[in-house]
Design a protein around this motif. Structure first.
Motif, PDB file in Angstrom:
ATOM      1  N   GLU A   1       3.944   8.306   4.082  1.00 10.54           N
ATOM      2  CA  GLU A   1       4.848   7.250   4.565  1.00 10.54           C
ATOM      3  C   GLU A   1       4.344   6.652   5.871  1.00 10.54           C
ATOM      4  O   GLU A   1       4.433   5.424   6.078  1.00 10.54           O
ATOM      5  CB  GLU A   1       6.262   7.813   4.726  1.00 10.54           C
ATOM      6  CG  GLU A   1       6.924   8.144   3.401  1.00 10.54           C
ATOM      7  CD  GLU A   1       8.360   8.616   3.547  1.00 10.54           C
ATOM      8  OE1 GLU A   1       9.105   8.570   2.544  1.00 10.54           O
ATOM      9  OE2 GLU A   1       8.751   9.035   4.676  1.00 10.54           O
TER      10      GLU A   1
ATOM     11  N   MET B   1       1.293   4.373   5.071  1.00  6.36           N
ATOM     12  CA  MET B   1       1.727   3.139   4.418  1.00  6.36           C
ATOM     13  C   MET B   1       2.465   2.224   5.382  1.00  6.36           C
ATOM     14  O   MET B   1       2.556   1.006   5.150  1.00  6.36           O
ATOM     15  CB  MET B   1       2.571   3.461   3.187  1.00  6.36           C
ATOM     16  CG  MET B   1       1.773   4.167   2.087  1.00  6.36           C
ATOM     17  SD  MET B   1       2.705   4.397   0.543  1.00  6.36           S
ATOM     18  CE  MET B   1       2.679   2.726  -0.114  1.00  6.36           C
TER      19      MET B   1
ATOM     20  N   GLY C   1       6.362   2.477  -0.305  1.00  6.42           N
ATOM     21  CA  GLY C   1       6.071   3.205   0.926  1.00  6.42           C
ATOM     22  C   GLY C   1       7.096   4.230   1.350  1.00  6.42           C
ATOM     23  O   GLY C   1       6.899   4.924   2.348  1.00  6.42           O
TER      24      GLY C   1
ATOM     25  N   THR D   1      -0.962  -1.536  -0.699  1.00  5.55           N
ATOM     26  CA  THR D   1      -0.140  -1.596  -1.910  1.00  5.55           C
ATOM     27  C   THR D   1       1.236  -2.177  -1.591  1.00  5.55           C
ATOM     28  O   THR D   1       1.897  -1.740  -0.649  1.00  5.55           O
ATOM     29  CB  THR D   1       0.005  -0.199  -2.527  1.00  5.55           C
ATOM     30  OG1 THR D   1      -1.282   0.262  -2.948  1.00  5.55           O
ATOM     31  CG2 THR D   1       0.949  -0.209  -3.715  1.00  5.55           C
ATOM     32  N   LYS D   2       1.654  -3.134  -2.408  1.00  4.20           N
ATOM     33  CA  LYS D   2       2.961  -3.770  -2.235  1.00  4.20           C
ATOM     34  C   LYS D   2       3.597  -4.028  -3.591  1.00  4.20           C
ATOM     35  O   LYS D   2       2.907  -4.283  -4.584  1.00  4.20           O
ATOM     36  CB  LYS D   2       2.820  -5.118  -1.489  1.00  4.20           C
ATOM     37  CG  LYS D   2       2.255  -5.003  -0.065  1.00  4.20           C
ATOM     38  CD  LYS D   2       3.251  -4.370   0.898  1.00  4.20           C
ATOM     39  CE  LYS D   2       2.728  -4.371   2.329  1.00  4.20           C
ATOM     40  NZ  LYS D   2       1.614  -3.426   2.541  1.00  4.20           N
TER      41      LYS D   2
ATOM     42  N   MET E   1      -3.766   2.523  -0.296  1.00  6.15           N
ATOM     43  CA  MET E   1      -2.409   2.957   0.025  1.00  6.15           C
ATOM     44  C   MET E   1      -1.756   2.003   1.024  1.00  6.15           C
ATOM     45  O   MET E   1      -0.598   1.598   0.877  1.00  6.15           O
ATOM     46  CB  MET E   1      -2.481   4.387   0.587  1.00  6.15           C
ATOM     47  CG  MET E   1      -1.238   5.211   0.456  1.00  6.15           C
ATOM     48  SD  MET E   1      -1.504   6.899   1.109  1.00  6.15           S
ATOM     49  CE  MET E   1      -2.378   7.667  -0.243  1.00  6.15           C
ATOM     50  N   ARG E   2      -2.511   1.633   2.052  1.00  6.25           N
ATOM     51  CA  ARG E   2      -1.979   0.745   3.087  1.00  6.25           C
ATOM     52  C   ARG E   2      -1.590  -0.625   2.540  1.00  6.25           C
ATOM     53  O   ARG E   2      -0.631  -1.240   2.989  1.00  6.25           O
ATOM     54  CB  ARG E   2      -3.040   0.497   4.165  1.00  6.25           C
ATOM     55  CG  ARG E   2      -3.354   1.638   5.069  1.00  6.25           C
ATOM     56  CD  ARG E   2      -4.244   1.129   6.200  1.00  6.25           C
ATOM     57  NE  ARG E   2      -5.037   2.188   6.791  1.00  6.25           N
ATOM     58  CZ  ARG E   2      -4.535   3.115   7.597  1.00  6.25           C
ATOM     59  NH1 ARG E   2      -3.256   3.127   7.871  1.00  6.25           N
ATOM     60  NH2 ARG E   2      -5.322   4.055   8.096  1.00  6.25           N
TER      61      ARG E   2
END
Length: 501
Positions: A479, A482, A299, A216-217, A213-214
């Motif tokens: 949120e 992220m 995010g 992911t872009k 999750m952190r």
């Protein structure tokens, strides 16, 4: 979990007592059954472990994973074994393959029987070419010994378990009907040692989901998300196996329920405005996890994403709040459907009376799969349908992997979802029975949305349940994570009686 540390986990020791207790549980259950039927307490349970498989016609060996019933009783990692339990005494025996001398050149040291006796904590170990003679020698009643062989239907795979075979089996009587339902039911209720492994698989998988999750872009590939998960659970968790093929679906792919297979291989580029639906779970010493997180790849939730996500989260939370022993899983599925339909009506996607929607099974258009399934050594653990039980036939309910009432010690997934699947939605829009419920303008606006699923693994306790999955669920939590906020994975410990500290 602090952002400066890659992991707070370390792989736990694996107690072979777990499998000794599983054998004892089967031994007692089988003897109780035989006593109730006025049958003699003689004979042997005999299971054949898994065999190594090559890739098609080549000599490439696929990574071996033990057959699940055999793993449950004996914990054996290696292929080619057999295992028995003496019904008269409870004595357990393993039969190991007699390996050729050149095995030591190519594959490693050839271990003696005493090594496996110590490793797997069984009474005795012999070679597989000795099965006939050993069992005949150790049978002390009159007549031909009776072998209880495993043979029965897996109600998820709709396939029958193949009973054990060995040279000389014609010297024995065989029973193909008794063992399967009893052993399957043993697997349904988890011991505290089993729960500890399932909890660990959940903890390392939850941590890996947060890590993905952190990172992911927008612009990444779906397979990069899969790769990060697999790396984290193996590098830091010691999990060589996954419970199932990872589903890393973004955008409209998130409406493909079993995305990630060879024909849809997690290869889309993440786009601005996409939702991600990541269904991934690690396995540790055979015991698995099954967790799904849904979140916006950039995010930040949009209004539409919040609407759908909140609908599914409310259903997820409502079910977990209602779970306790004696509750019908069919009723839990209907509860999830109702909450989602009410949310879609509130969001102006649907109009009309929700009771009428339920009666017409409209929920199955948006959630065609079942609410969840038993979890353990298999992702879809057996025992969902007792012998003679019939599956519900209505849309949506027919996909349920169990229709049972909940029991203390069950582990079951709670995985409501809401999807926009043209193959279901377009016929429904034209159906006289349900077309009146749709706000067509809003529905058409969401047709390319994909879907949202939220899945947690839940253990039923004496008074309710424990959510074993520990991922961010609320919108503000997702949120924040992220954006770099910490997310601690708090420890859960199970005590005797399947309770929670």
């Amino acid at each position: 979990m602090a952002s400066s540390s890659p992991s707070s986990m370390s792989p736990p020791m694996i107690p072979m007592e777990l499998h000794s207790l599983n054998r004892e549980k089967l031994f007692n259950s089988l003897r109780d059954h035989l006593t109730s039927c006025a049958r003699p307490l003689q004979g042997f349970v005999l299971l054949q472990g898994g065999e190594e498989q090559t890739r098609h016609c080549t000599d490439h060996l696929e990574l071996f994973r033990q057959e699940s019933y055999f793993a449950y009783l004996f914990g054996v990692e290696e292929p080619g074994f057999y295992g028995t339990i003496d019904i008269a005494s409870g004595k357990s025996m393993l039969f190991i393959p007699r390996l050729p001398a050149d095995y030591a050149v190519w594959m490693g040291k050839i271990q003696p029987p005493s090594h496996f006796q110590e490793k797997y904590k069984v009474t005795q170990v012999f070679y597989t070419d000795e099965i006939k003679d050993v069992l005949l020698d150790q049978y002390h009643a009159t007549g031909a010994p009776l072998l209880f062989l495993l043979h029965g239907l897996n109600t998820d795979g709709n396939k029958y378990f193949k009973p054990a075979e060995f040279q000389g089996i014609e010297k024995f009587q065989t029973d193909l009907n008794t063992l399967h339902p009893i052993l399957t039911e043993c697997r349904v209720i988890k011991s505290d040692l089993e729960l500890a492994l399932i909890q660990y698989a959940n903890d390392i998988s939850s941590e890996a989901h947060v890590e993905v999750m952190r990172k992911t872009k927008v612009g990444m590939k779906e397979y990069q998300l899969e790769s990060m998960f697999l790396h984290h659970t193996y590098m830091y968790g010691g999990c060589r196996h996954c419970s199932y093929t990872c589903i890393c679906a973004t955008g409209d792919n998130s409406a493909v329920l079993h995305y990630g297979h060879a024909a849809a291989p997690n290869d889309k580029t993440l786009q601005e405005g996409d939702m991600a639906l990541l269904d991934m779970g690690a396995e540790y010493h055979f015991y698995g996890s099954d967790i799904t997180c849904s979140f916006p790849v950039n995010g930040k939730f949009t209004r539409d994403q919040s609407l759908l996500y909140t609908a599914v989260l409310d259903a997820h939370d409502a079910v977990i709040s209602a779970m306790r022993p004696g509750v019908s899983w069919v009723d839990m599925h209907k509860l999830a459907e109702r909450v989602i339909l009410e949310s879609l009506k509130k969001g102006n996607l649907l109009v009309g009376d929700v009771d009428k929607m339920m009666a017409e099974r409209l929920g199955a258009v948006f959630m065609p799969h079942g609410l969840g399934h038993l979890l353990g050594i298999d992702t879809h653990d057996p025992g969902g349908y007792l012998k003679g039980a019939e599956r519900p036939k209505e849309p949506g309910l027919s996909s349920l992997r169990t229709s049972r009432k909940l029991l203390k010690g069950m582990v079951i997934t709670v995985e409501p979802g809401c999807y926009f699947i043209d193959a279901l939605l377009l016929p429904a829009l034209e159906s006289p029975a349900v077309s009146e419920f749709f706000n067509r303008v809003e529905i058409n606006r969401f047709r390319a949305f994909g879907g949202v699923r939220i899945e947690s693994d839940v253990c039923v306790t004496s008074s309710g349940c424990v959510n074993m999955s520990k991922c961010p669920r609320k919108i503000e939590e997702i949120e924040a994570v992220m954006a770099g906020a910490p997310w601690p994975i708090e420890k859960t410990t199970f005590l005797s009686g399947n309770g929670q500290v």
